[in-house]
Design a protein around this motif. Structure first.
Motif, PDB file in Angstrom:
ATOM      1  N   LEU A   9      29.479  12.855  -0.995  1.00  0.00           N
ATOM      2  CA  LEU A   9      29.375  13.865   0.061  1.00  0.00           C
ATOM      3  C   LEU A   9      28.178  13.462   0.910  1.00  0.00           C
ATOM      4  O   LEU A   9      27.064  13.322   0.404  1.00  0.00           O
ATOM      5  N   LEU A  64      26.302  13.364   5.170  1.00  0.00           N
ATOM      6  CA  LEU A  64      25.751  14.339   6.114  1.00  0.00           C
ATOM      7  C   LEU A  64      26.816  15.171   6.817  1.00  0.00           C
ATOM      8  O   LEU A  64      26.665  16.379   6.975  1.00  0.00           O
ATOM      9  N   HIS A  65      27.898  14.533   7.260  1.00  0.00           N
ATOM     10  CA  HIS A  65      28.881  15.260   8.073  1.00  0.00           C
ATOM     11  C   HIS A  65      30.217  15.435   7.379  1.00  0.00           C
ATOM     12  O   HIS A  65      31.087  16.129   7.900  1.00  0.00           O
ATOM     13  N   ALA A  66      30.429  14.740   6.280  1.00  0.00           N
ATOM     14  CA  ALA A  66      31.755  14.749   5.651  1.00  0.00           C
ATOM     15  C   ALA A  66      31.672  14.044   4.299  1.00  0.00           C
ATOM     16  O   ALA A  66      30.620  13.539   3.914  1.00  0.00           O
ATOM     17  N   TYR A  67      32.823  13.987   3.625  1.00  0.00           N
ATOM     18  CA  TYR A  67      32.910  13.173   2.419  1.00  0.00           C
ATOM     19  C   TYR A  67      32.983  11.699   2.830  1.00  0.00           C
ATOM     20  O   TYR A  67      33.298  11.380   3.987  1.00  0.00           O
ATOM     21  N   GLY A 124      33.846  18.883   4.119  1.00  0.00           N
ATOM     22  CA  GLY A 124      32.503  18.326   4.068  1.00  0.00           C
ATOM     23  C   GLY A 124      31.661  18.589   5.307  1.00  0.00           C
ATOM     24  O   GLY A 124      30.522  18.118   5.396  1.00  0.00           O
ATOM     25  N   ASP A 125      32.198  19.320   6.281  1.00  0.00           N
ATOM     26  CA  ASP A 125      31.482  19.601   7.523  1.00  0.00           C
ATOM     27  C   ASP A 125      30.199  20.410   7.239  1.00  0.00           C
ATOM     28  O   ASP A 125      30.185  21.268   6.359  1.00  0.00           O
ATOM     29  N   ALA A 126      29.137  20.119   8.004  1.00  0.00           N
ATOM     30  CA  ALA A 126      27.888  20.860   7.827  1.00  0.00           C
ATOM     31  C   ALA A 126      28.083  22.322   8.246  1.00  0.00           C
ATOM     32  O   ALA A 126      28.668  22.594   9.296  1.00  0.00           O
ATOM     33  N   ASN A 180      27.495  21.828   2.851  1.00  0.00           N
ATOM     34  CA  ASN A 180      28.694  21.206   3.418  1.00  0.00           C
ATOM     35  C   ASN A 180      29.899  22.010   2.952  1.00  0.00           C
ATOM     36  O   ASN A 180      29.971  22.399   1.787  1.00  0.00           O
ATOM     37  N   ALA A 181      30.830  22.223   3.878  1.00  0.00           N
ATOM     38  CA  ALA A 181      32.042  22.962   3.535  1.00  0.00           C
ATOM     39  C   ALA A 181      32.805  22.191   2.456  1.00  0.00           C
ATOM     40  O   ALA A 181      32.891  20.969   2.511  1.00  0.00           O
TER      41      ALA A 181
END
Lengths: 556, 103
Positions: free
Chosen positions: A47, A49-52, B18-20, B13-14
């Motif tokens: 995981l 910063l912005h996504a997996y 995984g979105d912040a 993160n969702a």
């Protein structure tokens, strides 16, 4: 190339099914993140910063065209149409959705690939010389032993919870293109006095927080003894390695703290204890594996067309000067496809580009592709007469940059554009440096130069072994870039020296420019490379180039 | 005297993409940092983080990040948190192009 047998196939499919169940339980709330995290990491899912991020292993950097096309399909279907090739010869997808990952792993299994052990305190993807099986200077193709190590290390019950991650690299030639001396174990194919092929075993190299050059544990281990000997090393490390402090847990520290003689004795004891248990089965297996790495059926054709094309087309000539390497078969060349177009993200290829490379491998490359730790793609077996056609196709796909081994062929980790561990960005610095050298039009004159950038102390970008290394740090809430000089990842592995105070994001590119243009004045003649000049003159004149105002201040 | 508490937001993160995301005052996870609850009291921050971590089926990796009050709401203090509000700098991907729903 090695093709999965029934055992591999069943193992990988079973793991995908297990992970599918784990993802379902995570999504329905029956697993907490703390419970799920070690499970996803075992399957290469991070995981960030912005996504997996899904890290897929490309074993010893070898791919066939069907696998490359599948990587392209995965990029299109479940990601944003591109993939990032890494310094461990892996590919990373930066935008997968958690619920899609089991399907991505299933798609990988369809072409004999997986993401197992691309994370965690286990033996990671075994890397190899990206010219393996093709290089003119090779003693033996190192991929068979790499595949044996992959099979042995995958889900090895003793080594799933090592003190820390463990990286093995293998090279088949004296010229080290696999950075073996910066690995936990580096294996170099050698011949002994009797002419038998075996391995020099190097242990305890590594970059990161405490960079160290590996030391030779044994000058020669026979092929028959290699697997028990490697198992003995990992076994000794598993017991002796520190678990109290993750910064002191790698084998390089174990070796440093206990001394190489102690480690050598312990390894020999362990080796003698376990050797008989292998019973020769590994050798039967290795003999089978070796068959699948038999060289392709090289052909003999005229090369006049190639020579004529070189004369007729200066752009093609320039590309052949930089992007080709000597092949063991007459009339053949090794093609390095630069994934480092000036201004682009180092190591990124779009799905269309992946398909073009797969097609070229099918048509002109005996169905083989390699990923290099320097984040480029290799067509290892191309006949010279086919090079004009390969070049034309690469050009159309925006893949014909003639910069292999030059200043703009920069290694860069993903840095803080993606990575949760990063302390600064790497990619934009690489983009700006490459763009600047393209504007200056001096990189061909400058010649061989390895610039390597890491966005944190963990050194995924191998900055310690860059002729010019750049380390991105967070200094009081601002990105700051420290320069190291004189590093070398070859058989002469050297850790670079820190040049002095770091530079801001705005000042780092001009600083690199001063270094490189300044080198042009310092070199004895155009044949003396940046690294040779540095070795001859030492840090001082380069420091003056980097910090000119300080010199003035001193003079005043 | 204890050092002055730097205001914080709860971020994570969702779980699915995984979105912040940031925790709002009314217990939603917003993809916009400006909608986050700006926490100025240390004890309250610790409590909100505990509550956030308990919501395991929605998010992963909750933590407290430094923030300050801007014109539209909380803003990042550190560049790492600023990148999380935008996405990567090498491609127009992530939040900078995917205008998040107003939640």
């Amino acid at each position: 190339m090695y093709v999965y047998n029934d055992f591999d196939e069943t193992f990988v499919r079973t793991r995908v099914a297990q992970f599918r169940g784990q993802v379902e339980r995570r999504i329905d709330g029956s697993l907490t993140e703390d419970e799920f995290k070690p499970l996803r990491l075992m399957n290469g899912l991070y995981l960030q910063l912005h996504a997996y991020m899904l890290r897929v292993a490309v074993p010893y950097g070898t791919l066939n065209p069907a696998q490359m096309r599948q990587l392209a399909m995965i990029a299109d279907r479940w990601d944003k149409g591109y993939g990032h090739f890494t310094t461990r010869q892996n590919i990373q997808y930066n935008w997968p959705k958690l619920g899609d990952v089991p399907d991505m792993l299933e798609a990988l299994a369809d072409v004999g690939m997986h993401a197992i052990q691309t994370s965690g305190n286990t033996i990671r993807n075994v890397t190899a010389d990206h010219f393996a099986g093709a290089a003119a200077d090779e003693i033996e193709d190192p991929r068979a032993i790499a595949e044996l190590l992959r099979q042995w290390s995958t889900d090895h019950p003793e080594f799933q919870f090592l003190p820390r991650k463990f990286k093995i690299a293998v090279t088949g030639a004296a010229a080290d293109r696999a950075v073996t001396r910066a690995h936990d174990i580096g294996l170099v194919v050698v011949r002994n006095d009797a002419g038998e092929v075996g391995y020099q075993v190097i242990v305890g190299g590594g970059l990161g927080r405490t960079p160290m050059v590996g030391k030779v544990l044994r000058d020669f281990v026979s092929k028959a003894d290699l697997l028990p000997y490697v198992e003995a090393i990992v076994s000794v490390y598993n017991l002796l390695g520190r678990r109290d402090n993750k910064y002191k847990a790698r084998i390089k520290i174990t070796l440093h703290e206990n001394g190489i003689e102690t480690i050598r004795d312990l390894v020999e004891d362990r080796f003698n204890a376990i050797r008989a248990g292998f019973g020769g089965y590994d050798q039967t297996l290795l003999a089978e594996i070796e068959k699948s790495f038999a060289p392709p059926a090289f052909v003999t054709k005229a090369t006049d067309g190639y020579e004529a094309a070189r004369l007729a087309n200066p752009a093609f000539r320039s590309w052949t000067d930089t992007n080709l390497s000597a092949h063991k078969a007459a009339g053949y060349a090794i093609v390095s496809i630069s994934i480092k177009k000036h201004g682009a993200t180092p190591g990124d290829a779009t799905s269309d580009q992946m398909r073009v490379m797969a097609e070229l491998a099918d048509r002109y490359g005996h169905g083989e592709l390699r990923i290099s730790h320097e984040q480029n793609v290799i067509l290892p077996h191309v006949h010279q007469s086919d090079l004009p056609a390969v070049y034309a196709a690469l050009r159309k796909a925006d893949l014909a940059t003639a910069n292999i081994g030059l200043a703009s062929d920069i290694i860069a980790c993903p840095g803080m554009d993606y990575c949760a561990l990063a302390t600064a960005r790497s990619i934009p610095i690489a983009q700006q440096i490459a763009t600047r050298f393209d504007e200056l039009k001096i990189e061909h004159d400058v010649g061989p130069l390895k610039i390597k950038i890491s966005g944190c102390i963990n050194a995924c970008g191998h900055h310690h072994v860059g002729h010019i290394g750049i380390l991105g740090l967070d200094r009081a809430g601002v990105e700051n870039y420290q320069i190291t000089l004189g590093g070398d990842g070859s058989e002469m592995t050297t850790i670079g020296e820190r040049a002095g105070p770091g530079f801001s994001a705005d000042d780092i590119v001009p600083a690199i420019e001063r270094l490189v243009t300044g080198y042009l004045d310092l070199r004895r003649d155009p044949s003396e490379t940046f690294l040779q000049t540095y070795r001859r003159l030492g840090l001082a004149p380069f420091k003056t180039l980097l910090y000119p105002s300080e010199d003035k201040a001193d003079a005043a | 005297m204890p050092p002055r508490f730097t205001p914080k937001v709860v971020t994570a993160n969702a779980l699915l993409d995984g979105d912040a995301v940031w925790l709002t005052e009314d217990d939603h996870w917003s993809p916009l940092m400006s909608r986050a609850e700006l926490i100025t009291d240390e004890a309250h921050a610790d409590l909100r983080l505990l509550q956030a971590k308990a919501r395991a089926s929605e998010i992963a990796g909750a933590y407290l990040a430094d923030a300050r009050l801007g014109a539209d709401g909380p803003e990042p203090v550190h560049f790492r948190e600023a990148f999380r509000t935008r996405g990567p700098s090498n491609y127009p991907h992530g939040k900078q192009v995917e205008t998040p729903p107003q939640t």
